[in-house]
Scaffold this motif. Structure first.
Motif, PDB file in Angstrom:
ATOM      1  N   GLU A   1       0.847  -1.175   0.000  1.00  0.00           N
ATOM      2  CA  GLU A   1       0.000   0.000   0.000  1.00  0.00           C
ATOM      3  C   GLU A   1       0.885   1.229   0.000  1.00  0.00           C
ATOM      4  O   GLU A   1       2.092   1.129   0.180  1.00  0.00           O
ATOM      5  N   THR A   2       0.315   2.409  -0.183  1.00  0.00           N
ATOM      6  CA  THR A   2       1.109   3.626  -0.188  1.00  0.00           C
ATOM      7  C   THR A   2       1.544   3.972   1.227  1.00  0.00           C
ATOM      8  O   THR A   2       0.963   3.498   2.204  1.00  0.00           O
ATOM      9  N   VAL A   3       2.555   4.828   1.325  1.00  0.00           N
ATOM     10  CA  VAL A   3       3.036   5.249   2.635  1.00  0.00           C
ATOM     11  C   VAL A   3       1.924   5.963   3.391  1.00  0.00           C
ATOM     12  O   VAL A   3       1.728   5.760   4.586  1.00  0.00           O
ATOM     13  N   GLY A   4       1.156   6.796   2.685  1.00  0.00           N
ATOM     14  CA  GLY A   4       0.044   7.501   3.329  1.00  0.00           C
ATOM     15  C   GLY A   4      -0.996   6.548   3.878  1.00  0.00           C
ATOM     16  O   GLY A   4      -1.483   6.721   4.994  1.00  0.00           O
ATOM     17  N   SER A   5      -1.328   5.516   3.126  1.00  0.00           N
ATOM     18  CA  SER A   5      -2.290   4.517   3.600  1.00  0.00           C
ATOM     19  C   SER A   5      -1.737   3.767   4.792  1.00  0.00           C
ATOM     20  O   SER A   5      -2.457   3.467   5.739  1.00  0.00           O
ATOM     21  N   TYR A   6      -0.442   3.456   4.733  1.00  0.00           N
ATOM     22  CA  TYR A   6       0.192   2.737   5.846  1.00  0.00           C
ATOM     23  C   TYR A   6       0.113   3.560   7.127  1.00  0.00           C
ATOM     24  O   TYR A   6      -0.219   3.033   8.185  1.00  0.00           O
ATOM     25  N   VAL A   7       0.413   4.856   7.014  1.00  0.00           N
ATOM     26  CA  VAL A   7       0.363   5.733   8.189  1.00  0.00           C
ATOM     27  C   VAL A   7      -1.065   5.837   8.704  1.00  0.00           C
ATOM     28  O   VAL A   7      -1.306   5.788   9.909  1.00  0.00           O
ATOM     29  N   ASP A   8      -2.040   5.972   7.795  1.00  0.00           N
ATOM     30  CA  ASP A   8      -3.441   6.028   8.205  1.00  0.00           C
ATOM     31  C   ASP A   8      -3.841   4.741   8.932  1.00  0.00           C
ATOM     32  O   ASP A   8      -4.508   4.793   9.963  1.00  0.00           O
ATOM     33  N   ASP A   9      -3.435   3.603   8.397  1.00  0.00           N
ATOM     34  CA  ASP A   9      -3.755   2.319   9.027  1.00  0.00           C
ATOM     35  C   ASP A   9      -3.098   2.205  10.393  1.00  0.00           C
ATOM     36  O   ASP A   9      -3.713   1.712  11.351  1.00  0.00           O
ATOM     37  N   ALA A  10      -1.858   2.662  10.510  1.00  0.00           N
ATOM     38  CA  ALA A  10      -1.166   2.619  11.798  1.00  0.00           C
ATOM     39  C   ALA A  10      -1.867   3.509  12.824  1.00  0.00           C
ATOM     40  O   ALA A  10      -1.995   3.147  13.999  1.00  0.00           O
ATOM     41  N   THR A  11      -2.362   4.641  12.358  1.00  0.00           N
ATOM     42  CA  THR A  11      -3.096   5.551  13.243  1.00  0.00           C
ATOM     43  C   THR A  11      -4.394   4.905  13.724  1.00  0.00           C
ATOM     44  O   THR A  11      -4.733   4.979  14.909  1.00  0.00           O
ATOM     45  N   ILE A  12      -5.107   4.268  12.814  1.00  0.00           N
ATOM     46  CA  ILE A  12      -6.353   3.587  13.185  1.00  0.00           C
ATOM     47  C   ILE A  12      -6.067   2.484  14.198  1.00  0.00           C
ATOM     48  O   ILE A  12      -6.743   2.379  15.219  1.00  0.00           O
ATOM     49  N   THR A  13      -5.045   1.678  13.937  1.00  0.00           N
ATOM     50  CA  THR A  13      -4.682   0.600  14.858  1.00  0.00           C
ATOM     51  C   THR A  13      -4.358   1.159  16.238  1.00  0.00           C
ATOM     52  O   THR A  13      -4.829   0.630  17.256  1.00  0.00           O
ATOM     53  N   THR A  14      -3.585   2.225  16.283  1.00  0.00           N
ATOM     54  CA  THR A  14      -3.221   2.852  17.560  1.00  0.00           C
ATOM     55  C   THR A  14      -4.450   3.355  18.299  1.00  0.00           C
ATOM     56  O   THR A  14      -4.580   3.172  19.514  1.00  0.00           O
TER      57      THR A  14
ATOM     58  N   ALA B   1      -7.393  -5.533  26.548  1.00  0.00           N
ATOM     59  CA  ALA B   1      -6.587  -5.075  25.410  1.00  0.00           C
ATOM     60  C   ALA B   1      -5.421  -6.010  25.105  1.00  0.00           C
ATOM     61  O   ALA B   1      -4.950  -6.058  23.968  1.00  0.00           O
ATOM     62  N   THR B   2      -4.976  -6.761  26.081  1.00  0.00           N
ATOM     63  CA  THR B   2      -3.838  -7.662  25.855  1.00  0.00           C
ATOM     64  C   THR B   2      -4.254  -8.964  25.187  1.00  0.00           C
ATOM     65  O   THR B   2      -3.403  -9.677  24.662  1.00  0.00           O
ATOM     66  N   ALA B   3      -5.536  -9.283  25.189  1.00  0.00           N
ATOM     67  CA  ALA B   3      -6.008 -10.556  24.635  1.00  0.00           C
ATOM     68  C   ALA B   3      -6.531 -10.430  23.206  1.00  0.00           C
ATOM     69  O   ALA B   3      -6.780 -11.431  22.557  1.00  0.00           O
ATOM     70  N   ILE B   4      -6.684  -9.192  22.728  1.00  0.00           N
ATOM     71  CA  ILE B   4      -7.246  -8.982  21.391  1.00  0.00           C
ATOM     72  C   ILE B   4      -6.232  -8.243  20.527  1.00  0.00           C
ATOM     73  O   ILE B   4      -5.763  -7.167  20.879  1.00  0.00           O
ATOM     74  N   SER B   5      -5.917  -8.835  19.393  1.00  0.00           N
ATOM     75  CA  SER B   5      -4.965  -8.261  18.444  1.00  0.00           C
ATOM     76  C   SER B   5      -5.707  -7.395  17.429  1.00  0.00           C
ATOM     77  O   SER B   5      -6.811  -7.735  17.017  1.00  0.00           O
ATOM     78  N   VAL B   6      -5.075  -6.294  17.054  1.00  0.00           N
ATOM     79  CA  VAL B   6      -5.674  -5.359  16.096  1.00  0.00           C
ATOM     80  C   VAL B   6      -4.702  -5.144  14.944  1.00  0.00           C
ATOM     81  O   VAL B   6      -3.543  -4.805  15.158  1.00  0.00           O
ATOM     82  N   GLU B   7      -5.172  -5.349  13.732  1.00  0.00           N
ATOM     83  CA  GLU B   7      -4.398  -5.065  12.527  1.00  0.00           C
ATOM     84  C   GLU B   7      -5.299  -4.312  11.568  1.00  0.00           C
ATOM     85  O   GLU B   7      -6.508  -4.578  11.516  1.00  0.00           O
ATOM     86  N   THR B   8      -4.722  -3.387  10.817  1.00  0.00           N
ATOM     87  CA  THR B   8      -5.514  -2.579   9.887  1.00  0.00           C
ATOM     88  C   THR B   8      -4.851  -2.570   8.519  1.00  0.00           C
ATOM     89  O   THR B   8      -3.643  -2.396   8.413  1.00  0.00           O
ATOM     90  N   LEU B   9      -5.659  -2.758   7.487  1.00  0.00           N
ATOM     91  CA  LEU B   9      -5.183  -2.681   6.109  1.00  0.00           C
ATOM     92  C   LEU B   9      -6.225  -1.949   5.279  1.00  0.00           C
ATOM     93  O   LEU B   9      -7.392  -2.373   5.208  1.00  0.00           O
ATOM     94  N   ASN B  10      -5.809  -0.841   4.698  1.00  0.00           N
ATOM     95  CA  ASN B  10      -6.695  -0.017   3.864  1.00  0.00           C
ATOM     96  C   ASN B  10      -7.984   0.366   4.585  1.00  0.00           C
ATOM     97  O   ASN B  10      -9.063   0.363   3.993  1.00  0.00           O
ATOM     98  N   GLY B  11      -7.887   0.673   5.867  1.00  0.00           N
ATOM     99  CA  GLY B  11      -9.034   1.122   6.644  1.00  0.00           C
ATOM    100  C   GLY B  11      -9.904   0.011   7.205  1.00  0.00           C
ATOM    101  O   GLY B  11     -10.853   0.269   7.939  1.00  0.00           O
ATOM    102  N   THR B  12      -9.592  -1.240   6.879  1.00  0.00           N
ATOM    103  CA  THR B  12     -10.356  -2.366   7.411  1.00  0.00           C
ATOM    104  C   THR B  12      -9.604  -2.967   8.592  1.00  0.00           C
ATOM    105  O   THR B  12      -8.435  -3.338   8.463  1.00  0.00           O
ATOM    106  N   VAL B  13     -10.275  -3.032   9.722  1.00  0.00           N
ATOM    107  CA  VAL B  13      -9.669  -3.511  10.958  1.00  0.00           C
ATOM    108  C   VAL B  13      -9.939  -5.003  11.121  1.00  0.00           C
ATOM    109  O   VAL B  13     -11.082  -5.450  10.978  1.00  0.00           O
ATOM    110  N   GLN B  14      -8.887  -5.754  11.413  1.00  0.00           N
ATOM    111  CA  GLN B  14      -8.993  -7.190  11.688  1.00  0.00           C
ATOM    112  C   GLN B  14      -8.774  -7.389  13.184  1.00  0.00           C
ATOM    113  O   GLN B  14      -7.719  -7.048  13.708  1.00  0.00           O
ATOM    114  N   LEU B  15      -9.779  -7.915  13.870  1.00  0.00           N
ATOM    115  CA  LEU B  15      -9.672  -8.218  15.291  1.00  0.00           C
ATOM    116  C   LEU B  15      -9.534  -9.719  15.461  1.00  0.00           C
ATOM    117  O   LEU B  15     -10.303 -10.486  14.874  1.00  0.00           O
TER     118      LEU B  15
END
Length: 104
Positions: A29-42, A56-70
């Motif tokens: 993905e683009t750097v801008g999308s990566y930063v946006d995804d990192a911000t959403i995850t945070t 919060a320690t038992a649930i993992s959060v990952e984001t790709l293109n604005g879609t959050v995977q829990l």
């Protein structure tokens, strides 16, 4: 104390996201999308820390293109539903994929 813990967690996660910014490579993905995804995850993780019903320690959060995977484990369906609700409420989230398993 609770607010300080959430703020510290968010800062640590943000620093991690910034230092991992070089991980973007061709075909992802683009750097801008990566930063946006990192911000959403945070933001999602910080809201988990600030919520009494979500571990919060038992649930993992990952984001790709604005879609959050829990993923991970919840102690009840109420905790699982709350985690999904929190993730959906974060600004910039386009969708949430829920892979949380309820384990008593």
């Amino acid at each position: 104390m609770k607010y300080a813990r959430a703020l510290a967690f968010a800062a640590l996660t943000g620093i991690t996201a910034v230092t991992m910014g070089c991980a973007v490579s061709r075909g992802q993905e683009t750097v801008g999308s990566y930063v946006d995804d990192a911000t959403i995850t945070t933001q999602v993780k910080a809201k988990f820390v600030g919520d009494k019903t979500v571990d919060a320690t038992a649930i993992s959060v990952e984001t790709l293109n604005g879609t959050v995977q829990l993923s991970g484990f919840a102690k009840s369906s109420a905790e699982k539903d709350r985690a999904v609700s929190i993730a959906r409420g974060v600004n910039g989230v386009k969708g949430v994929h829920d892979s949380i398993v309820v384990r008593p």
